[in-house]
Design a protein around this motif. Structure first.
Motif, PDB file in Angstrom:
ATOM      1  N   GLY A 173       6.900   6.042  -4.591  1.00  0.00           N
ATOM      2  CA  GLY A 173       6.700   7.270  -3.924  1.00  0.00           C
ATOM      3  C   GLY A 173       7.015   7.209  -2.348  1.00  0.00           C
ATOM      4  O   GLY A 173       7.314   6.157  -1.787  1.00  0.00           O
ATOM      5  N   PHE A 188      -0.510   4.237   1.865  1.00  0.00           N
ATOM      6  CA  PHE A 188      -1.738   4.642   2.141  1.00  0.00           C
ATOM      7  C   PHE A 188      -2.265   3.339   2.799  1.00  0.00           C
ATOM      8  O   PHE A 188      -3.448   2.856   2.532  1.00  0.00           O
ATOM      9  N   GLY A 244      -5.756   2.173  -9.997  1.00  0.00           N
ATOM     10  CA  GLY A 244      -5.499   2.928  -8.715  1.00  0.00           C
ATOM     11  C   GLY A 244      -6.021   4.253  -8.544  1.00  0.00           C
ATOM     12  O   GLY A 244      -6.769   4.636  -9.486  1.00  0.00           O
ATOM     13  N   TRP A 245      -6.138   4.706  -7.275  1.00  0.00           N
ATOM     14  CA  TRP A 245      -6.834   6.216  -6.893  1.00  0.00           C
ATOM     15  C   TRP A 245      -5.755   7.076  -7.601  1.00  0.00           C
ATOM     16  O   TRP A 245      -4.637   7.422  -7.147  1.00  0.00           O
ATOM     17  N   CYS A 246      -6.074   7.874  -8.540  1.00  0.00           N
ATOM     18  CA  CYS A 246      -5.273   9.044  -8.958  1.00  0.00           C
ATOM     19  C   CYS A 246      -5.515  10.177  -8.277  1.00  0.00           C
ATOM     20  O   CYS A 246      -6.722  10.895  -8.026  1.00  0.00           O
ATOM     21  N   GLU A 247      -4.358  10.815  -7.710  1.00  0.00           N
ATOM     22  CA  GLU A 247      -4.656  12.091  -6.794  1.00  0.00           C
ATOM     23  C   GLU A 247      -4.989  13.201  -7.762  1.00  0.00           C
ATOM     24  O   GLU A 247      -5.560  14.253  -7.119  1.00  0.00           O
ATOM     25  N   VAL A 273       0.371  11.062  -9.234  1.00  0.00           N
ATOM     26  CA  VAL A 273       0.569  10.121  -8.027  1.00  0.00           C
ATOM     27  C   VAL A 273      -0.655   9.230  -7.648  1.00  0.00           C
ATOM     28  O   VAL A 273      -1.678   9.766  -7.606  1.00  0.00           O
ATOM     29  N   ILE A 274      -0.579   8.181  -7.781  1.00  0.00           N
ATOM     30  CA  ILE A 274      -1.593   6.956  -7.645  1.00  0.00           C
ATOM     31  C   ILE A 274      -1.469   6.225  -6.376  1.00  0.00           C
ATOM     32  O   ILE A 274      -0.349   5.846  -5.750  1.00  0.00           O
ATOM     33  N   ARG A 275      -2.638   5.827  -5.884  1.00  0.00           N
ATOM     34  CA  ARG A 275      -2.450   4.496  -4.626  1.00  0.00           C
ATOM     35  C   ARG A 275      -2.968   3.235  -5.437  1.00  0.00           C
ATOM     36  O   ARG A 275      -4.263   2.903  -5.763  1.00  0.00           O
ATOM     37  N   GLU A 323       0.705  -1.177   0.123  1.00  0.00           N
ATOM     38  CA  GLU A 323       0.047  -0.020  -0.057  1.00  0.00           C
ATOM     39  C   GLU A 323       0.751   1.193  -0.052  1.00  0.00           C
ATOM     40  O   GLU A 323       0.774   2.103   0.845  1.00  0.00           O
ATOM     41  N   GLN A 324       1.716   1.492  -1.198  1.00  0.00           N
ATOM     42  CA  GLN A 324       2.781   2.258  -1.131  1.00  0.00           C
ATOM     43  C   GLN A 324       2.314   2.898  -2.526  1.00  0.00           C
ATOM     44  O   GLN A 324       2.051   2.531  -3.579  1.00  0.00           O
ATOM     45  N   LYS A 325       2.239   4.420  -2.455  1.00  0.00           N
ATOM     46  CA  LYS A 325       1.950   5.178  -3.753  1.00  0.00           C
ATOM     47  C   LYS A 325       3.153   4.941  -4.767  1.00  0.00           C
ATOM     48  O   LYS A 325       4.332   5.091  -4.524  1.00  0.00           O
TER      49      LYS A 325
END
Length: 229
Positions: free
Chosen positions: A205, A209, A183-186, A166-168, A148-150
Motif C-alpha cells: 500500500g 504505520f 496483521g491489524w485488519c482495517e 488493508v492490513i498492518r 511497517e508498510q500497509k
C-alpha cells in the motif's frame, strides 16, 4: 541493497570464489549495475582490501585477507546448520536462497574443524516441504513487516467469500503446508490471521504505520488466539 552490505557481499564472493569473478557476474548476483560494482571495487581497493584484476578479465582476492573469525562452538554450529535446513521446508524461496548464502558465508569464515561439521551433511530436517504460495509473495510480506508498510489483500475466507483488506502486517507464521500472515485488519478493526493459500492478490500500500508495529505485536502475543479473517 545498501552500499555497506554490498561491499561485504563483494568481499565474500571473492573470498569464496576459486577463479576470477567478472564485474558482470557479481552485478547479476547482487542485482545491481556493472558500474556500481566497478565503483565498489575501487572503494574496497582504496581501503586496502587486496583485490586484483580489472575490467574484462575479472577480479580475485589475494590470499591472506580474512574477516574476523566467527567464534561458534560445535554445538552452536550444528544449531545453525539445522536451523538453516529447516528453512528448506518453507515455501519462502527468498529465505531458502538466503539460507544457502548464509551456509557459504559461515563455511568461509569458521576454522577448518567447524567447516567440516557444516559440510559433512550429518544433520537433516525431514518433513513436508511447503509449496510457494501461488498468489502471495512471502518476501513482500516480510519487507512490509520490517518497513511497517500497509498491505492491500484480495482475500477469500473458508467459505470462499471475497473481500479486499488493508492490513498492518506484524508477523508471519510458517506451517508445514502454508504460511499465516498476521496483521491489524482495517476492515475488521482487529488483529486477524490470513492464510497464504487464500490470498488471491497482495500488493504494497501507499501508507505506513511506522512506530506502531511493536505495540500491535504485543497486543497479538497477549492473546495468542485470534478469530479467523
Amino acid at each position: 541493497m545498501r552500499k555497506a552490505s554490498r561491499l561485504f557481499e563483494i568481499i565474500q564472493i571473492l573470498r569464496l570464489s576459486k577463479k576470477p569473478m567478472t564485474a558482470q557476474a557479481m552485478a547479476d548476483r547482487l542485482e545491481v549495475t556493472v558500474r556500481s560494482i566497478y565503483r565498489d571495487i575501487a572503494a574496497l581497493q582504496a581501503m586496502r582490501v587486496p583485490i586484483e584484476g580489472g575490467r574484462g578479465i575479472g577480479y580475485i582476492m589475494r590470499p591472506g585477507f580474512d574477516l574476523p573469525p566467527l567464534m561458534f562452538s560445535i554445538e552452536e554450529t550444528e544449531a545453525i546448520v539445522l536451523s538453516l535446513a529447516l528453512l528448506e521446508r518453507t515455501g519462502d524461496e527468498e529465505l531458502k536462497q538466503a539460507a544457502r548464502r548464509v551456509n557459504q558465508k559461515i563455511a568461509g569464515a569458521v576454522p577448518a574443524p567447524l567447516r567440516q561439521t557444516m559440510e559433512n551433511k550429518a544433520l537433516y530436517a525431514w518433513g513436508t516441504v511447503a509449496p510457494p504460495p501461488a498468489s502471495f509473495d512471502l518476501g513482500l510480506a516480510r519487507r512490509a513487516i520490517r518497513d511497517e508498510q500497509k498491505l492491500v489483500l484480495d482475500y477469500r475466507d473458508e467459505l470462499g467469500r471475497a473481500t479486499e483488506r488493508v492490513i498492518r502486517p506484524i508477523a508471519l507464521i510458517y506451517y508445514s503446508h502454508y504460511a499465516n500472515l498476521v496483521g491489524w485488519c482495517e476492515l475488521r478493526q482487529a488483529i486477524r490471521n490470513f492464510r497464504s493459500d487464500r490470498i488471491a492478490h497482495c500488493e504494497a500500500g501507499d501508507a505506513f504505520f511506522r512506530g506502531d508495529g511493536n505495540r500491535l505485536r504485543a497486543d497479538w502475543m497477549s492473546g495468542w488466539a485470534n478469530p479467523p479473517a
